[in-house]
Design a protein around this motif. Sequence first.
Motif, short mmCIF file in Angstrom:
data_model
loop_
_atom_site.label_atom_id
_atom_site.label_comp_id
_atom_site.label_asym_id
_atom_site.label_seq_id
_atom_site.Cartn_x
_atom_site.Cartn_y
_atom_site.Cartn_z
N CYS A 173 0.83 -1.21 0.00
CA CYS A 173 0.00 0.00 0.00
C CYS A 173 0.87 1.26 0.00
O CYS A 173 0.61 2.21 -0.75
CB CYS A 173 -0.92 -0.02 1.22
N MET A 174 1.92 1.24 0.82
CA MET A 174 2.78 2.43 0.92
C MET A 174 3.59 2.64 -0.36
O MET A 174 3.73 3.77 -0.83
CB MET A 174 3.70 2.29 2.14
N ILE A 175 4.10 1.55 -0.94
CA ILE A 175 4.83 1.67 -2.21
C ILE A 175 3.86 2.18 -3.29
O ILE A 175 4.21 3.06 -4.09
CB ILE A 175 5.45 0.32 -2.61
N GLY A 176 2.63 1.65 -3.30
CA GLY A 176 1.61 2.11 -4.25
C GLY A 176 1.24 3.57 -4.03
O GLY A 176 0.96 4.30 -4.98
N GLY A 177 1.24 4.00 -2.75
CA GLY A 177 0.95 5.40 -2.43
C GLY A 177 2.00 6.32 -3.02
O GLY A 177 1.68 7.35 -3.63
N PHE A 178 3.27 5.96 -2.84
CA PHE A 178 4.35 6.75 -3.45
C PHE A 178 4.19 6.79 -4.98
O PHE A 178 4.43 7.81 -5.61
CB PHE A 178 5.72 6.18 -3.08
N ALA A 179 3.79 5.65 -5.56
CA ALA A 179 3.61 5.58 -7.02
C ALA A 179 2.57 6.59 -7.49
O ALA A 179 2.82 7.37 -8.42
CB ALA A 179 3.20 4.17 -7.43
N MET A 180 1.40 6.60 -6.84
CA MET A 180 0.32 7.48 -7.33
C MET A 180 0.62 8.96 -7.07
O MET A 180 0.04 9.84 -7.70
CB MET A 180 -1.03 7.07 -6.74
N HIS A 181 1.54 9.24 -6.14
CA HIS A 181 1.94 10.63 -5.90
C HIS A 181 3.16 11.03 -6.73
O HIS A 181 3.71 12.12 -6.52
CB HIS A 181 2.21 10.86 -4.41
N GLY A 182 3.60 10.13 -7.62
CA GLY A 182 4.72 10.46 -8.49
C GLY A 182 6.06 10.48 -7.78
O GLY A 182 7.01 11.13 -8.24
N LYS A 183 6.15 9.77 -6.67
CA LYS A 183 7.41 9.74 -5.90
C LYS A 183 8.11 8.40 -6.13
O LYS A 183 8.17 7.54 -5.26
CB LYS A 183 7.10 9.96 -4.41
N GLY A 184 8.62 8.24 -7.35
CA GLY A 184 9.23 6.98 -7.75
C GLY A 184 10.48 6.64 -6.94
O GLY A 184 10.68 5.48 -6.56
N GLU A 185 11.31 7.63 -6.67
CA GLU A 185 12.55 7.36 -5.93
C GLU A 185 12.26 6.92 -4.51
O GLU A 185 12.92 6.02 -3.97
CB GLU A 185 13.45 8.61 -5.96
N GLU A 186 11.26 7.55 -3.89
CA GLU A 186 10.87 7.15 -2.52
C GLU A 186 10.32 5.72 -2.52
O GLU A 186 10.57 4.95 -1.57
CB GLU A 186 9.82 8.11 -1.96
N ALA A 187 9.56 5.36 -3.57
CA ALA A 187 9.03 3.99 -3.68
C ALA A 187 10.17 2.98 -3.76
O ALA A 187 10.13 1.92 -3.12
CB ALA A 187 8.12 3.87 -4.90
N ILE A 188 11.20 3.31 -4.54
CA ILE A 188 12.36 2.41 -4.68
C ILE A 188 13.10 2.28 -3.37
O ILE A 188 13.49 1.17 -2.96
CB ILE A 188 13.29 2.92 -5.81
N GLU A 189 13.29 3.40 -2.65
CA GLU A 189 13.98 3.36 -1.35
C GLU A 189 13.22 2.48 -0.36
O GLU A 189 13.81 1.71 0.40
CB GLU A 189 14.15 4.77 -0.78
N LEU A 190 11.88 2.61 -0.37
CA LEU A 190 11.06 1.81 0.55
C LEU A 190 11.14 0.33 0.18
O LEU A 190 11.20 -0.54 1.06
CB LEU A 190 9.61 2.29 0.52
N PHE A 191 11.17 0.05 -1.12
CA PHE A 191 11.30 -1.34 -1.56
C PHE A 191 12.63 -1.93 -1.09
O PHE A 191 12.68 -3.07 -0.60
CB PHE A 191 11.20 -1.42 -3.09
N LYS A 192 13.71 -1.17 -1.20
CA LYS A 192 15.01 -1.64 -0.73
C LYS A 192 14.98 -1.92 0.77
O LYS A 192 15.54 -2.90 1.26
CB LYS A 192 16.09 -0.61 -1.05
N ARG A 193 14.30 -1.03 1.49
CA ARG A 193 14.15 -1.22 2.95
C ARG A 193 13.37 -2.50 3.24
O ARG A 193 13.70 -3.24 4.16
CB ARG A 193 13.43 0.01 3.52
#
Length: 595
Positions: free
Chosen positions: A292-312
Amino acid sequence: MEKLKQYHSQIIRLGLSGDNDAMGRVIKFCAISTNGDLGYALKVFGSLPQPDTFIYNTIFRGYLQLQLPKECISLYVQMLHASVTPNKFTFPSVVKACTFDNVVELGQQVHAQIFKFGYQSDGFSQNSLIHMYVSFKSLEKARRVFDMMPQRDDVSWTILISGYSQSGFIDDARKLFDLMPEKNPASWNAMIAACVQSNRFHEAFLLFDQMRQTSQFKLDKFVAASMLSACTGLGALKQGEWIHDNIKKSGIEVDHKLATTIIDMYCKCGSIEKAFATFNQFPTKGISSWNCMIGGFAMHGKGEEAIELFKRMENESKVSPDYITFVNLISACAHSGLVQEGRHYFQHMVKVHNISPGMEHYGCMVDLLGRAGLLNEAMKLINEMPMDPDVSVMGAFVGACKIHGNIELGEKIGEKVIELDPHNSGRYVLLANIYATASKWEDVAKIRKLMNDRGVKKSRGFSLIETDGAVTEFIAGGRSHPDSEEIYAKVKEMLACIRSIGYVPEAESVVHDISEEEEMEKALFYHSEKLAIAFGLLKTKAGETLRITKNLRVCKDCHEASKLISKFFDREIIVRDRSRFHHFKHGVCSCNDYW
């Protein structure tokens, strides 16, 4: 079980191995205790000369606990052959077994036997029948059982209300709910959940307000989850915050499901910062919360934050990424133009996590490559797919053709998309816009005629805005609001102000056969999001953020106008459209005009 076996041996030595009272207790432990052994219970049962009704009922419960409905029904038949008379505790289990196994005819026979043995007035048996018929989608029969009951309890009402709701008969559910003499938390939640699942969010809020006025009101996790979903649907952040605060005050246990609902509400109500802060507060996180959180970053256009969260997620958590994780992650790359990263994670999914790409992953990759203008690579990927591309994959490609002006390819694939999805108005509109961009007005007219011939109507656009905890809806050109004159005057003022800093109406955003410039501008000026922004400027204090939810994709003109309004009036405007969020601030959009 070891202790039980010792006691069982003593019972046998005492000569009570055929005594139903003594052996019934042995069978009860073995059949329904969490530490029991149903196989042992069946051996003991098989050794009894004449097992009684209590023992049969106990074995029924044991079978159902292990989800063995066929065995339960077979034993019931054996019981009748043995001339053992069922009692009121027999039928709920047997009816449940018929429900489990979806055996309609057998369920009706058991219903007849409830009458035959004189249990037509027993509440437990009747409630079981209502539940069974609801499960069989036989709502008329369920209602007949309900209407014939001499006394109905809360369970009777709630099962039937839920049955109507689950089958999409919300108005019938509401009529029944209104007739209910005393409503309990379960029935309130059933009705609220029905409204939410049917996108009747305003009605859910009205019911919730009524519920709060009742003496027995106490927020539980079920009502909280339903209302958070209603807030998500309307973009009602203030209401969502209030419910989240009350979850904390009420001491409600926040399981993974409720945690995800809270995070989703903040993401989809435009507060990505609060969503992330809430996500970080939960000590343990399930896969749904991470996704949900990775998807949230996606819909807000925050691709780099989504990638950082995925790495975490990969490095710190005990939760492994799944199919949905990579859909959201590649989508995040698509919305942020991270082409290299998208390609990497498309491969990473297979090589590291052994997850085969599915239709959704291919759709995200086509979207990513198409948005970036890599149409040949996108087409190559479509041709290499191990399955036939579905309408979402092809639709993403057509959208990319429109963005990058590839009329020929867009036209060719656009026609295929319409044939794949003939009832979706958006497919026709997209192809019409491609034709219009190339000034192919005859083809635009053909598309309109095709829509009319097939009875396909363009989805009505609407926008929602929350002010002072209340949500107001606007439609394009609508004048039903009591303050419409003031709102329209504000729109004129607003547009006059942004003209002074360079606003020029975007002709592509209106119906292309409007020939007169004045009429074209009228159609543009009163789009639903412009009305919502004007209302927000009227009803909020200087500096307050405006949060708007739109059911369709934001048009090019409204996108440009929103940027300039945010600059002239010094306001942050957050718009959630059908595919993503746009954060307008100081004349710039978070999507960098890439949406």
